[in-house]
Each structure stands twice: as C-alpha cells, then as structure tokens.
Design an enzyme around this catalytic site. Structure first.
Site, short mmCIF file in Angstrom:
data_model
loop_
_atom_site.label_atom_id
_atom_site.label_comp_id
_atom_site.label_asym_id
_atom_site.label_seq_id
_atom_site.Cartn_x
_atom_site.Cartn_y
_atom_site.Cartn_z
N ASP A 11 1.09 -1.28 -0.15
CA ASP A 11 0.05 0.12 0.07
C ASP A 11 1.04 1.34 -0.01
OD1 ASP A 11 -1.84 2.18 0.44
OD2 ASP A 11 -3.18 0.13 1.51
N CYS A 51 -7.83 3.66 -0.72
CA CYS A 51 -7.39 2.15 -0.85
C CYS A 51 -8.80 1.47 -1.40
CB CYS A 51 -7.17 1.95 0.47
SG CYS A 51 -6.49 0.18 0.71
#
Length: 312
Positions: A11, A51
C-alpha cells in the site's frame, strides 16, 4: 498442471520507487530479481485512490466509474464479479493474509449487521487466514506473544524509545525488523504453505500495509538511506504559493498537523511549517520502509523455493 498463485500488494508504494524502474536511490533487490525473471509493466497505473476504490478496480477489473466505489466506505456492489470469485469457480480456494478494504453491499445484509459499520471487510470469495485491518489487533496480539509489554495505547510501539519526537526523525521504533506487520504476514503465509495439498492448486493474497504510514521503520532500514540523498523536492516557492494552486490544497495546508499526519510530530504544529530536514527524514524513512517490504518479499521467494513450490 494448474499453477499456484501468490498475489502480493503493498500500500502507498510510489511507482517510481523501484531499482528496476531506475530510481536513483531506492534499492529493491528482491523485486528487481522478479523483474529479471519475469515481466514488469512500467506503464501500469492504479485506477483510483484511496485504498478501497483502488482495490475495487484491482479486484474487479473495472474502472472506478463502473464499480462506483468512490471512497473508503462506499459499498462494493455484490453483483460485480471479482478475482476471488472467478478463481473459486476454477478450483482455487483463495486465502487472504492482510486486508482487502471493501465495504459490503447493504442490500445483502440485515440492517443491524456489524459488517455495515466498517469498510474493512473481506472481499467475497476470500477466506481470511489472517485478517489484519487498520486496528492492527492481530499484530498487537502477536507482539504481546513475543514478549512485548504493550503500552496503554499500543500504537506507541511505533514511537522511538525516547518517546514522540517533535518532528519526523529516522529513529527506529520499539521492535525489530523481524517483528514488523510485514514480517508477521510473511511468517503467517510461510507457516500456512506446508499444509497446502500437493495435488491441487493453492491461491494466496498477501496484502502488505507498508509503506503506508506511520512513517517509521526498524533497524537497519531506518539508516539505510541518507536523508541528504535524492533529488530536490518539487514544490512552490512558499507555502502561500503552494496554497494558491487550489482551494483544496489550501484547506489541507492550513489544517494538517504533525500528530494526525503519520502519527509523528507535535500535535498542533502544521506540516506546512516543517523545515526541509523533517521532510528529508520522512522520505529517507519511507524509502527504508520500501526496502523492508522488499526484504520480506525475498523471504517469501526463498520460502517458496525451500518448499518446492517455486516452479509451480
């Protein structure tokens, strides 16, 4: 023979921060080795941010305008097919180590279902072998099992031994390179791997959080990069000039304080007022976080080879 599948995501990893992409500073030997033995898409772009929308695109193969997950918390329409469901139809049982950050479709739930209160549910089709959402509860419990005495606020594990610094530094946290969340998930996968059947394919998705904030990394990665190294930052001549570029940017420059930005810094000190040194420390730490993830990817590769699963 049907191949085994290992899907790894990380991420908030900048696309240019790869040795194989020609970055002048960052070193990523494990991923560079994968590039040398495989295929690297250097013109591949994430479809959305943050995200949940980005992951919805990854998992469904759809543009954001089609899956319509607009932000973290927007439910993913249950009628969409996804990667895990598709793999399940051809004999896989996709296992998850980490998180998928998808909010469930409320039309498929009872009104009081607790899963409606979070965007961190597991994508339909995955079995969560280790679920590690934002609260980090599984990792905190693992750390406690390793002998760490958790502070009243367990997030203080990320702080240096001397406590919260006034500005970003390259000081390490209160745990080792073998105790990061990245190492925790890598260990979990390597423990799971020997139990998979030899006569049928397995599929695992390891979803690493790092190099997502908080911006801190243990030794030796905290000192791997010189804060003075690297290109100059591309920025306007002054904070006022930065703010003048767009009202939304002005809004964040006027409100983003150190404590709520990556959990580092004085509570009321604006990030816009940080000196150059603070940003360079933060960037060197971020690069160290990338190398820390790369090290765990190397462990995964070596573990697959040791298990005789690399060629499949």
């Amino acid at each position: 023979m049907t191949p085994n599948i290992l899907l790894i995501t990380a991420d908030q990893w900048r696309g240019d921060c790869l040795g194989a992409a020609g970055h002048p500073v960052v070193r990523t030997p494990a991923i560079d080795a994968l590039v040398g033995a495989g295929t690297c898409f250097l013109r591949h772009y994430a479809q959305a941010a943050p995200c949940s929308p980005a992951r919805a695109s990854l998992y469904t193969g759809l543009y954001q305008m089609n899956h319509r997950v607009l932000r973290n918390g927007t439910p993913l329409d249950a009628r969409h097919d996804n990667l895990a469901k598709a793999l399940g139809r051809v004999g896989y049982r996709p296992a998850l180590f980490g998180y998928t950050d998808q909010a469930v479709d409320p039309r498929t739930m009872a009104p009081d279902d607790p899963r409606l209160t979070t965007y961190e549910e597991v994508l339909p089709g995955f079995t969560a072998e280790v679920k590690l959402p934002e609260d980090n509860a599984a990792w905190f419990a693992w750390m406690e099992g390793r002998g760490h005495k958790l502070p009243a606020d367990p997030w203080e594990l990320f702080l240096p031994a001397g406590g919260r610094p006034a500005l970003p530094t390259t000081q390490p946290p209160r745990f080792s390179q073998d105790e990061t969340e990245t190492a925790f998930l890598a260990d979990a996968f390597l423990d799971w791997l020997p139990g998979q059947p030899k006569d049928g394919p397995w599929c695992a998705h390891i979803s690493f959080l790092r190099p997502h904030p908080p911006f801190v990394v243990p030794e030796p990665f905290n000192a791997l990069y010189d804060p003075a190294a690297g290109p100059a930052f591309r920025r306007a001549a002054s904070p006022g000039d930065e703010a003048a570029q767009h009202p939304y940017l002005a809004y964040w420059l006027e409100r983003t304080a150190g404590e709520n930005f990556c959990f580092i810094g004085e509570k009321d000190r604006l990030v816009a007022d940080w000196p150059e040194e603070a940003f360079r420390n933060l960037r060197a730490t971020y690069w160290g976080m990338i190398s820390e993830v790369d090290r765990q990817i190397d462990r995964l590769v070596e573990g697959l080879k040791a298990a005789g699963a690399w060629d499949d």
